[in-house]
Design an enzyme around this catalytic site. Sequence first.
Site, mmCIF file in Angstrom:
data_model
loop_
_atom_site.group_PDB
_atom_site.id
_atom_site.type_symbol
_atom_site.label_atom_id
_atom_site.label_comp_id
_atom_site.label_asym_id
_atom_site.label_seq_id
_atom_site.Cartn_x
_atom_site.Cartn_y
_atom_site.Cartn_z
ATOM 1 N N ASP A 133 0.744 -1.272 -0.036
ATOM 2 C CA ASP A 133 0.159 -0.073 -0.342
ATOM 3 C C ASP A 133 0.689 0.863 -0.155
ATOM 4 O O ASP A 133 2.100 1.560 0.321
ATOM 5 C CB ASP A 133 -0.909 -0.177 1.203
ATOM 6 C CG ASP A 133 -1.908 1.277 0.807
ATOM 7 O OD1 ASP A 133 -3.235 0.836 1.646
ATOM 8 O OD2 ASP A 133 -2.118 1.669 -0.068
HETATM 9 C C1 GLC Z 1 -4.628 4.398 -0.356
HETATM 10 C C2 GLC Z 1 -5.474 3.404 -0.024
HETATM 11 C C3 GLC Z 1 -5.174 1.614 -0.663
HETATM 12 C C4 GLC Z 1 -5.295 2.893 -2.453
HETATM 13 C C5 GLC Z 1 -3.970 3.129 -2.613
HETATM 14 C C6 GLC Z 1 -4.083 3.794 -3.838
HETATM 15 O O1 GLC Z 1 -3.599 5.073 0.224
HETATM 16 O O2 GLC Z 1 -5.097 2.601 1.218
HETATM 17 O O3 GLC Z 1 -6.375 1.679 -0.916
HETATM 18 O O4 GLC Z 1 -5.586 1.787 -3.366
HETATM 19 O O5 GLC Z 1 -3.247 4.549 -1.251
HETATM 20 O O6 GLC Z 1 -4.378 4.526 -4.142
#
Ligand code: GLC
Length: 733
Positions: A277
């Site tokens: 993430d």
């Molecule tokens: C965010 C979220 C994740 C998302 C990623 C890209 O922090 O936790 O669910 O897919 O970043 O946007």
Amino acid sequence: MKSTFKFLVTLAFIITIILGQHLKDVEIEVKVNDLLHQMTFAEKVGQMTQFSGTNKRYEQMIREGKIGSLLNVIGAEENNRLQKIAVEESRLGIPLVIGLDVIHGYRTIFPIPLAASASWDTVLIRKAAEIAAKEAASAGIHWTFAPMVDIARDARWGRIAEGAGEDPFLGSAMARAQVLGFQGKSLADPLTLLACGKHFVAYGGAEGGRDYNTVDISERTLREIYLPLFKAAVDAGVGTLMSAFNEIGGVPASANQFTLQTILKGEWGFDGFVVSDWNSIGELVAHGIAKDRLEAGVKGLTAGVDMDMEGRCYTIDMEALVADGTLSEELINDAVRRILRIKFKLGLFEHPYIDESIQKELILHQDHIQTALELARESIVLLKNKRDILPLNRKELNTIALIGPLADDKDAPLGTWRCQGKQEDVVTVYEGLKNKLGDEVKIIYAKGCDVKNNSRTEFNKAIKVVRKADIVVMVMGESADMSGEAASRADLSLPGVQAELLNAIAETNKPVVLVLMNGRPLTLSNVESKVTAIVEAWHLGIQHGNAVADVLVGDYNPSGKLTATFPRSVGQIPIYYNHKNSGRPNNPSDKFTSKYIDLPSSPLYPFGYGLSYTKFKYSDIKVLNNRLLSSDELVVSVNVKNVGKRDGDEVVQLYIRDMVGSVTRPVKELKGFQRVALEAGEQKTVQFRVPVQELRFYDSDMKYTVEPGDFSVMIGGNSVEGLTANFKVISLK
Ligand code: GLC
């Protein structure tokens, strides 16, 4: 003779398909390894690096093979332009894989996932994912960071909005439906999306419901509650997973060799790739298990995170660690192989560019909007309907007072993670009712108050409007930004002064229909008794208002069932239906049992609950064979009759309890559900077939097994009431 010939032809056909797929896979492996052997160390860690957005520096890094993936770049033209740099200007021409959070639609926005899960309609949910994929892929996106498959038992956590609620069985069915919808029959199809099961793992178990907070659960809970949805996604062929921000019992998910290597890549044999993430590898420094980004990178890579989203931790600095033996280059090679394998499967080497002409005919296609309406209707849950005040009787009604901060709000219906959704596409409740009732019934609208602030200046104006009406429809709840990421709430009641406005209007003694718009279960105990009906309408996407109007006037008979428990008070959380019995289960007449002295222990509305404008009567539960071997199937049926005056759909639910185990077992677990359409007066026999293997759990030795013994089965329209029967598993043969 004829049947033998037919069988042999079919068998030959199946073998050809399997062999064909196997040959394709072998061909891809050869290409992957051939390319890997040409890559420099810098190009390898480049493939493992993902950045958000673009700029001149990133474009130069793409040219130098230092970026393998981008996210949050929008539009077919822009994505083709960047892809051209990678394919035609870098040394090896390895295409980018471009990702975006296409969670519940790209431009045609569907209900938020928690709402959609309340439809229990895996077919429609799969279709919505297919549509989202078509629209996003036509705009040059290859990869969605969805489905979010985090179990959530705590409504304080804002991301409960993004998943399918509290149950592993239902959540697994939703995970499978979305992966199949996004990925289609072949990842090489230019109008499908690579899917991503997230957030691996147990992100929803955050203490206090505070986003990103500590998770500390047993391995049994991890394996029985949080992992099954990811396993369902992997079994459905999901190409990627995303590692989570949270720690699990002291080890952050993005550095967790047990979950990522032992379970995911070991036990499950997952051959796709894991993306972190956003900077979750870099955050290992804040977690306190890495002294700097380089050490964080080593920990993330060693654990099995193959691509680093916005973390800048997989860098050329790792080359020195490989040279001195601190880091094995095979770890890097494995990560790169996984990424290249997916890029080949996506067909990006053969077809790196999207045809820019198709997006205009696909995006917001009328058929997509119709599907959005259908799923929005099925996602609505009728929670209360005293005196059958709903559906509204358009023939008798003269004036409706439409009150509340969300009644004509174009933003809230888009919900959290609205991707390219636009307010201009949204139908509000006010617009939906006007579309539906035209000049048949007068609708007077007054906002009454805001969602969050405490101004009461418009109360009187709203009350004046109410006095002129026959009935009041109040549309209240949460704005879109009050759920989703980084949106935990400690208080789950109606925000601001909405409850005060409702109470003031209730004092006029006009009947009140409360339409809720929210991204999580709310605590409604302070308003529930003041209203005659409650319609849970969540954030339903662009067709929100038309779906709500269809339900309010009875053009659609609500069929939704809750997939997350509604507590009476935030003090009851965590509260969920598949809880353990404890040694002193709640007994209101015995002080010394598990309960609160100031509140009933039961929820306000339980998992699986939802009313209809008709009534369904269950009868004649029958277990075909109540002595089963572990290789058998439980076959159980029940009659369901529509004893009302309206046609309707009922979600028939099957729950099983293992009465005695080598470890404690939940008081019930969902093990089957079926949506059944019944005309007024019609009766159907609904049959369930549950393989005994579905009753496995982790026993006292952590062995995944079924234990012989007594079981009870309950079938009904929610998790609290239904018909029961018993059966035995007699041996493990
Ligand atoms: C965010 C979220 C994740 C998302 C990623 C890209 O922090 O936790 O669910 O897919 O970043 O946007």
